[in-house]
Motif scaffolding. Structure first.
Motif: not given
Length: 537
Positions: A495-504
């Motif tokens: 469900g994650v919608t953010i780009r580059a989730p780990f860096m974010t």
């Protein structure tokens, strides 16, 4: 060949003896490289970056970026300094000494980034002074404690007094506060996210480092500054760029390509990517094709893709990078107290909550007030309302300290993901829907010596070990890219919608970029520069 001094293309031979360019014109050489029909430019320079953010060992990072034409980087190793102290910086200098990629270092100025963060220990003025005596340490790294500078803190000013070359970090600072910041002797900034912010800083004499990082893609928004006022005092930096970005799009050459695609003349883009960066950092032997300059060169087939046919470093083709040994002490950075699901339980009185709002493709975050979801007297994540838990677990001194909060605009529907890459103190940061999944993530990170993990159903389902300081892998670029990409796809399915989730996620723990962040000590209101309770009054 490009003359960076006139921004024109010249038909000429470039004569090289040893590591140096000795002449332009017509020459006969014992060895000849035929560049007819191609375009020759200076080697590209990254004006501000953190090698650790690539998640690669230093030799593998060199192998990753040299084919893209990056021959020099100016690195701020404050990630290593937060985890390993000054010894980590000395190791980086030693490890990069023989690389064909030239690595210059700025002495980390803010370890910790603020008093709200918990690194292994502070980097003192005395330790910074010792670093500045070493070759390739060329100044003081980004001064993130902008409130301290503006307030005239004696401790902060003592760090600035160590060098007359200081990089800046002043996100959103303007007006009289910005005047005070610049008056302290800080001459650059890479945190501008809008044309107006960058223009105000440029008018005050700051060098503008246009940034294109994994989650801070500011380049296109800042290019009008170059179109209107020219490329002077502007250069390129990648700041924090993950391996998948490098593999899929490139390094500094990607910024040149994007700039040209958005209307910047190729000559201006290449000057910003080479000569201007060298001038900004007083590297007067780099950044030009002219007699007396180091023979760092890139041969290009066209002025649209900027994918080098050939890269020369110190006059020789870059064909291989030798291995750099990894001392065992770099692998012993995890010292977190044990956690259980109970470690992530949040109690409250049912009042409005301060919630971190993730802003796509930016280091900035917002601050929302949201109604809590209460179950059996506890405040819980509510994926239906896109409200998940976030926690930071101290991992350097086994204090057991855990900062707890909530975040929105993440999209996570189940499970959890966590990382020991958590700017800048690099404690463990974890986002999750279920407490058991969050605990499983943190426990596994302790077992593998740091890295990135994903948990679902109470167990770890994917991981990327980063055993070197909990920041860098000992695997090849292709394998790091494969694992990271697979984990991002897994999060997309969750469900994650953010780009580059780990860096974010890693930047949600950085207490010096507005608005609302979290550390192991709790929620930080960055604009007010103080800790605030989870529940609003």
């Amino acid at each position: 060949m490009l003359s960076v001094f006139t921004r024109e293309w010249l038909d000429a031979d470039v004569a090289i003896v040893g590591e140096e360019i000795v002449g332009l014109g017509s020459y006969d050489g014992r060895e000849v490289i035929d560049g007819k029909g191609a375009w020759l430019a200076p080697g590209l320079i990254d004006a501000h970056m953190h090698i650790e953010s690539s998640k690669l060992m230093v030799d593998e990072f060199a192998r990753a970026v040299l084919p893209h034409g990056t021959t020099t980087v100016v690195a701020d190793p404050h990630e290593l300094a937060n985890v390993l102290g000054v010894d980590g910086v000395h190791w980086l200098l030693d490890a990069t000494k023989g690389l064909p990629l030239e690595v210059y270092v700025m002495a980390p100025s803010c370890v910790p980034a603020s008093g709200f963060e918990s690194p292994r220990g502070p980097l003192t003025v005395e330790q910074m002074a010792e670093l500045l005596k070493r070759k390739r340490v060329i100044g003081v790294a980004e001064m993130m404690d902008y409130p301290g500078v503006i307030a005239g803190s004696a401790a902060v000013l003592a760090k600035l007094a160590l060098s007359d070359h200081v990089d800046g970090h002043a996100p959103g600072v303007s007006g009289r506060e910005l005047n005070a910041y610049v008056a302290a002797g800080i001459r650059s900034d890479h945190e501008a996210t809008t044309y107006e912010e960058a223009l105000e800083k440029r008018r005050l004499g700051m060098g503008i480092l246009l940034r294109e990082a994994s989650i801070a893609r500011n380049l296109v928004d800042l290019l009008p500054l170059v179109k209107e006022f020219g490329p002077e005092n502007c250069c390129f930096c990648t700041d924090d760029r993950e391996p998948n970005f490098i593999v899929e799009e490139g390094h500094v050459n990607q910024m040149v390509r994007i700039a040209v695609a958005h209307g910047i003349p190729p000559e201006d883009a290449l000057v910003m990517a080479s000569h201007n960066a060298a001038l900004q950092h007083r590297l007067h032997h780099l950044g030009a094709i002219a007699p007396g300059y180091q023979a760092d060169l890139v041969l290009l087939d066209d002025l649209t893709g900027f994918r080098p046919r050939l890269v020369l470093k110190r006059g020789r083709p870059v064909d291989q990078v030798g291995p750099v040994p990894i001392p065992d002490w770099l692998r012993r950075s995890m010292n977190a107290a044990p956690v259980t699901a109970a470690s992530f339980k949040v109690s409250g009185r049912g009042r409005l909550l301060r919630v971190i709002r993730v802003i796509p493709s930016q280091l900035l975050s917002g601050a929302e007030l949201m109604e809590p979801t209460v179950r059996d007297g506890e405040l819980v994540a509510d994926p239906e309302r896109d409200m998940v838990k976030i926690a930071v677990v101290e991992r350097h001194h086994a204090t057991g300290r855990v900062g707890l909060g909530f975040a929105t605009e993440v999209g996570l529907k189940r499970g959890a993901f966590a990382s020991t890459v958590a700017h800048d103190a690099h404690n463990v940061v974890v986002l999750g829907v279920g407490d058991a999944d969050m605990a499983a993530c943190v426990t596994r990170l302790g077992e593998i010596g740091g890295g990135i993990v994903v948990a679902d159903g109470g167990r770890v389902v994917a991981e990327l070990p980063l055993p070197i300081a909990g920041l860098m892998s000992d695997l090849p670029l292709a394998e790091v890219h494969r694992r990271l990409t697979a984990m991002e796809r897994m999060l997309l399915d969750m469900g994650v919608t953010i780009r580059a989730p780990f860096m974010t996620m890693s930047f949600l723990a950085l207490s010096v970029i507005p608005d609302l962040k979290i550390t192991d000590r709790g929620l930080v209101d960055v604009r007010r520069f103080q800790l605030v309770p989870l529940e609003a009054d």
